[in-house]
Design a protein around this motif. Structure first.
Motif: not given
Length: 325
Positions: A189-198, A208-220
């Protein structure tokens, strides 16, 4: 050339920039902070007294501590602690990811089941879960797999399947999954919604969205919180002694019953080993956080060795400035 009447001679006047040179040559005195020095002195005195008490108090029996620290029975218990922690951490994290995804899904059934599981397991004490699983064979002597309310294809003897190690790992994993689910959900939930939209605008597959874009940012956000859970898991393994599994604490407890005069040294041995384990996890946490901080900060956090070098260099430069004044 003669001077004009009433004129003032400037022959003996100092240069115009002399005051600025004088001010620049003066040393800027730092702000006095007596409260900080007093607090530092008090803390140093208390630390010195604590260390002196540890070193000189004969009640701690440091010679017996050295005897027990690397004894085979203690090391065997340490190995069991590491095995239980490793299995439970992996299974608990996988279960937490599944529960977090179910909680964020659009299915009301999955959301309800995930919420109920997290609510129940976070409410029940871990020792109760372990004791319940340890006596699970009294409720269900056999486990079967087949058609619901119909014939069973496979049947398992619960008493043979549920060994002490299995009970400990399953109990800790179930408990850990409930907490890991909230950690993972908070990170997602901490990942900005704009990342999902992009990512969706680019037409990328959901996986691919989850493993390469959302998850790496959420891991922080996930890593610091889950490592905190992992440290709690390491300490929580001490409860498996109550289901007849001799881990690090259980081995020390057993030896303490056999040698009652060595209870304090054995407790110190357990304390030091837990300190070592949690310190190693904290070091790993620092480097994992540093790895995932790439691209999120202007500069990576300095490593302890880099901090030491910077501190020594600043101390040397300060000493040189003090000597030059």
């Amino acid at each position: 050339m003669s001077e004009l009447p009433g004129a003032v001679s400037l022959a003996g006047a100092p240069p115009a920039d002399t005051p600025s040179k004088t001010l620049s040559a003066q040393r800027v005195q730092p702000l006095r902070r007596p409260g900080r020095w007093i607090a530092t002195a008090v803390v140093l005195v208390l630390v010195a007294q604590f260390v002196h008490g540890l070193a000189t108090n004969p009640f701690y029996q440091w010679d017996r501590f050295g005897y027990w620290f690397l004894r085979p029975t203690i090391l065997d218990g340490l190995l069991i602690t590491l095995e239980v922690t490793a299995y439970s951490a992996v299974l608990g994290l996988l279960g937490g990811i599944l529960l977090a995804l179910a909680r964020l899904s659009k299915s009301p059934v999955l959301r309800a089941v995930s919420w109920t599981y997290v609510w129940a397991l976070r409410s029940i004490p871990l020792i109760v879960v372990l004791l319940f699983l340890y006596n699970f064979s009294a409720l269900y002597q056999t486990l079967s797999l087949g058609v619901p309310f119909g014939p069973a294809f496979f049947t398992f003897d619960e008493s043979r399947l549920a060994t002490d190690m299995v009970v400990a790992v399953v109990g800790l994993s179930l408990n850990e999954a409930a907490y890991a689910a909230e950690v993972v959900r908070g990170g997602l939930l901490s990942v900005d919604q704009g990342q999902h939209e992009a990512a969706a605008a680019l037409g990328l597959p959901k996986s691919y969205q989850f493993t390469r874009i959302v998850l790496p940012q959420a891991l922080r956000s996930i890593v610091p919180n889950y490592v905190n859970q992992l440290i709690g898991l390491i300490k929580g393994t001490s409860l498996v002694f109550y289901v007849s599994l001799l881990d690090l604490f259980g081995s020390a407890q057993t030896m303490g019953s056999t040698y009652p005069g060595d209870i304090v040294p054995l407790l110190l041995v357990v304390t030091v080993w837990y300190l070592i384990l949690t310190s190693l996890v904290s070091v790993a946490q620092f480097y994992v956080e540093r790895y995932y901080a790439r691209g999120a900060t202007r500069s990576l956090p300095p490593t302890p060795l880099q901090k030491l070098r910077t501190g020594l260099r600043d101390l040397r430069d300060r000493a040189r400035r003090e000597a030059a004044v």
